[in-house]
Design an enzyme around this catalytic site. Sequence first.
Site, mmCIF file in Angstrom:
data_model
loop_
_atom_site.group_PDB
_atom_site.id
_atom_site.type_symbol
_atom_site.label_atom_id
_atom_site.label_comp_id
_atom_site.label_asym_id
_atom_site.label_seq_id
_atom_site.Cartn_x
_atom_site.Cartn_y
_atom_site.Cartn_z
ATOM 1 N N GLY A 101 0.846 -1.203 0.000
ATOM 2 C CA GLY A 101 0.000 0.000 0.000
ATOM 3 C C GLY A 101 0.879 1.249 0.000
ATOM 4 C CG HIS A 102 3.333 2.249 3.434
ATOM 5 N ND1 HIS A 102 3.367 1.141 4.247
ATOM 6 C CD2 HIS A 102 2.751 3.237 4.153
ATOM 7 C CE1 HIS A 102 2.843 1.451 5.424
ATOM 8 N NE2 HIS A 102 2.448 2.705 5.399
ATOM 9 C CD GLN B 168 -0.392 9.158 14.015
ATOM 10 O OE1 GLN B 168 0.371 9.980 13.533
ATOM 11 N NE2 GLN B 168 -1.113 8.341 13.262
HETATM 12 O O1 PAF Z 1 -1.345 7.187 8.089
HETATM 13 C C1 PAF Z 1 -0.295 7.171 8.752
HETATM 14 O O2 PAF Z 1 0.540 6.276 8.611
HETATM 15 C C2 PAF Z 1 -0.052 8.263 9.773
HETATM 16 O O3 PAF Z 1 -1.232 8.646 10.389
HETATM 17 C C3 PAF Z 1 0.689 9.485 9.181
HETATM 18 C C4 PAF Z 1 -0.132 10.173 8.109
HETATM 19 C C5 PAF Z 1 2.015 9.039 8.593
HETATM 20 C C6 PAF Z 1 0.967 10.501 10.285
HETATM 21 O O4 PAF Z 1 1.754 9.959 11.295
#
Ligand code: PAF
Length: 282
Positions: free
Chosen positions: A36-37, A61
């Site tokens: 996905g990445h 987060q």
């Molecule tokens: O989606 C993610 O992997 C994370 O929330 C992000 C956008 C890299 C922010 O840490």
Amino acid sequence: MHLFDHKKELTSFLLAERNKNRTIGLVPTMGALHEGHISLVKKALEENDRVVVSIFVNPTQFDKKDDLEKYPRNLDRDLALLGSVSEKIIVFVPSVDEIYGDDIKSQSYEFDGLDKVMEGKFRQGHFDGVGTIVELFLRNVSPDKAYFGEKDFQQLQIIRKMADFKKLKCKIIGCPIEREPHGLAMSSRNERLSKTTREKASFIYETLQTAKSKFGTESATKITDWAKEEFEKNPLFELEYFQIADEDTLTPMLKKQNDTKYRAFIAVYADGVRLIDNLRLN
Ligand code: PAF
């Protein structure tokens, strides 16, 4: 491939690239990279001269300490994978100290209510943490475009809102969800599932697909009740929420409007791992 762990060196390198009229794309990640990445990185490479991939497990987060500690990390594998994709990639791997110093906390954001539902409701402070780190990356990298996967669709809409409110020039690009062969949306967290659960988790996507097929004839309430019953019958999964919502405002659908795009959103626990997914319904 270039590797940086300090903001200062990264920004001066990028300034030199800018002076050569090179465009820059940004793919923010928390590592434990998967296909996905890589699909985001490949799209960014098609559309920009240089691509910055950030790898940073952002502590602000996470609402649960345990979830942060168990988040998969494999920097050597990530670097090898990115190295095999392209020379044009610039990897930014800052430490927590480099980003936050000794004050590990989020800024507070106004997201026009987008953060009050679903993920925002179940993960207190999550989107302030995401906003804080993404704004920091956008300001330090100053990319022309930044790429985010639609698996985290609520996050994508919130980042669009933040970039808009903060008048950041970068274009925010949403990219389609990549799925494992059985249908499970690709996620770094999938590594924590047992092999059996990982295969059986196709149930999440199947539920979304059936919801989509019912959407033409049934109400949101009826579909939601049906989805809840399906999960009650399946003890391998614990449903946190199933929600049909307007994809722009993320408000729950009450009465179907013809000019509105709707999505079904889902969050589920399996093997103690939290999985999310979504599907456009119309
Ligand atoms: O989606 C993610 O992997 C994370 O929330 C992000 C956008 C890299 C922010 O840490």
